[in-house]
Design an enzyme around this catalytic site. Sequence first.
Site, PDB file in Angstrom:
ATOM      1  N   CYS A 153       0.841  -1.204   0.000  1.00 49.63           N
ATOM      2  CA  CYS A 153       0.000   0.000   0.000  1.00 49.63           C
ATOM      3  C   CYS A 153       0.871   1.247   0.000  1.00 49.63           C
ATOM      4  CB  CYS A 153      -0.925   0.006   1.221  1.00 49.63           C
ATOM      5  SG  CYS A 153      -2.158  -1.297   1.220  1.00 49.63           S
ATOM      6  N   HIS A 193      -5.609   2.402  -5.520  1.00 53.19           N
ATOM      7  CA  HIS A 193      -4.877   3.422  -4.776  1.00 53.19           C
ATOM      8  C   HIS A 193      -5.786   4.125  -3.763  1.00 53.19           C
ATOM      9  CE1 HIS A 193      -0.938   5.872  -5.218  1.00 53.19           C
ATOM     10  NE2 HIS A 193      -1.386   5.980  -3.987  1.00 53.19           N
ATOM     11  N   GLU A 246       0.038   3.503 -13.216  1.00 49.89           N
ATOM     12  CA  GLU A 246      -1.305   3.887 -12.783  1.00 49.89           C
ATOM     13  C   GLU A 246      -1.830   4.997 -13.694  1.00 49.89           C
ATOM     14  OE1 GLU A 246      -1.358   4.893  -8.643  1.00 49.89           O
ATOM     15  OE2 GLU A 246      -0.751   2.888  -7.988  1.00 49.89           O
TER      16      GLU A 246
END
Length: 531
Positions: free
Chosen positions: A232, A281, A263
């Site tokens: 994360c 995210h 991303e």
Amino acid sequence: MAPKVLVSDKLSETAVQIFRDRGIDVDFRPELGKDKVELLKVIGDYDGLAIRSATKVTEKLLANAPNLKVIGRAGIGTDNVDKVAASKEGVIVMNTPFGNMITTAEHAIAMMFAVARQIPEASVSTHAGKWEKSKFMGVELTGKTLGVIGAGNIGGIVCRRARGLEMKVVAYDPFLSEERADDLGVQKVELDELLARADFISLHVPLIDATRNILSRENLAKTKPGVRIVNCARGGLVDEEALAEMLQSGHVAGAAFDVFAVEPANDNPLFNLPNVVCTPHLGAATTEAQENVALQVAEQMSDYLLTGAVQNALNMPSVTAEEAKTMGPWVKLAGHLGAFVGQLTDEPVKGVNILYDGAVAEMNLDALNCAVIAGLMKSVNPDVNMVSAPVIAADRGIKISRTTQPKTGVFDAYIKITVVTDQRERSIAGTVFSDGKPRFIQIKGINIDAEIGAHMLYTTNEDVPGIIGTLGQTMGGNGVNIANFTLGRADVGGEAIALLYLDDEPPAPVLDELAKTGLFTQISTLQFEVN
């Protein structure tokens, strides 16, 4: 005139109101974050830019923002800001690293639970009307070993939460002290030991050269069979292709990823593999965190624009509001010292040595260093400031060093800088008097007491009679008024200096008239920003 700030991403109305309440002229135009053409047109009007992730601050945008002083990112990641270009343009880049720490740590723990019990897949199966109890056999967290890579702010919270779940925690972090490890209740280990022992691995480091692919194919092969990996933190910390292969082979039992190398992640080797949990995210995506970082960035930007306080800057030393108030005269002095030497030095500078004596040695020396270098570099780049100066100096190969020492003389504190070139060394020292005014107290080892003005004249000569009269008559005869006159000499008959504070800059013919006397070895006009 009030500073002007543009908010080009979605910040809460409460955050926007903070700017207004602090006296900042703010324009809330969140649509501009995705309209780079329109943003380019208007950015030149603003002193500050408040953003999230949609706005891309490029070199081109910064080149069109002559008034921009600060960029505030509501959140941690600043991948959407060209920080090198910002530094060169003298623009401070701030983030809010503490507003979403708990939220991101909680997401990592939630992802750990999700992959341990296969919760997402079980939920999809149950929604489909299936009842596959035997298919989703999970594992407990209690008693398992969690390996935390990076035990900083967020990683430290994860360590504490994991200890509360009765997990054993080992941590790899080169900057983790034994005292901090004891406080967190974790064992500090090297990376290879963590890989060999951990049942779960959670990453909490930034993406830099030293951490890129820290879980490479080679390191993934060192992990314990059946390990589960949670990321994360940042995409690019894990070799996703290698991880996908090890998930398929069964060496890795599961993975939970909130961040990806590319991303938005529309396609990824980890997608659609069994027992892989993916989220888009969401680490900072809670109502509380979004509000916290928005409020924090509004306060930080307002503080800087109104008081000069610098918090959580990525390209400038932090300076608290109290420091900014106390250090203000010393920052001015540091800049004047640099400017004095910079204006007198024609050859390339190799190094700058800065000595802090007495009480000033206890101040924020990183900020004072920046002020010295900014003053020095203004002679070659008038637009330089405390942000851009260190970058420009580094580009020119100038080495900066500093020394501190306790009080050694009659002054409670002073700063001395020595500039080194291939031909010579040139030094000057100064202090701040009780009235808050900076003064020069030594030039080339010669003691003086000189008030600093916007226009000054510096001369060197042999210590002979007539110097004061010549300077006074020449200035007076040409209508140049002397506000302050300071003299100093090394020895009787030796080298002497004069420093004149003038009401106006003397015209070139006046300097020529002085030169024709043959009394002076150096005649230089100097300008200082004294307001």
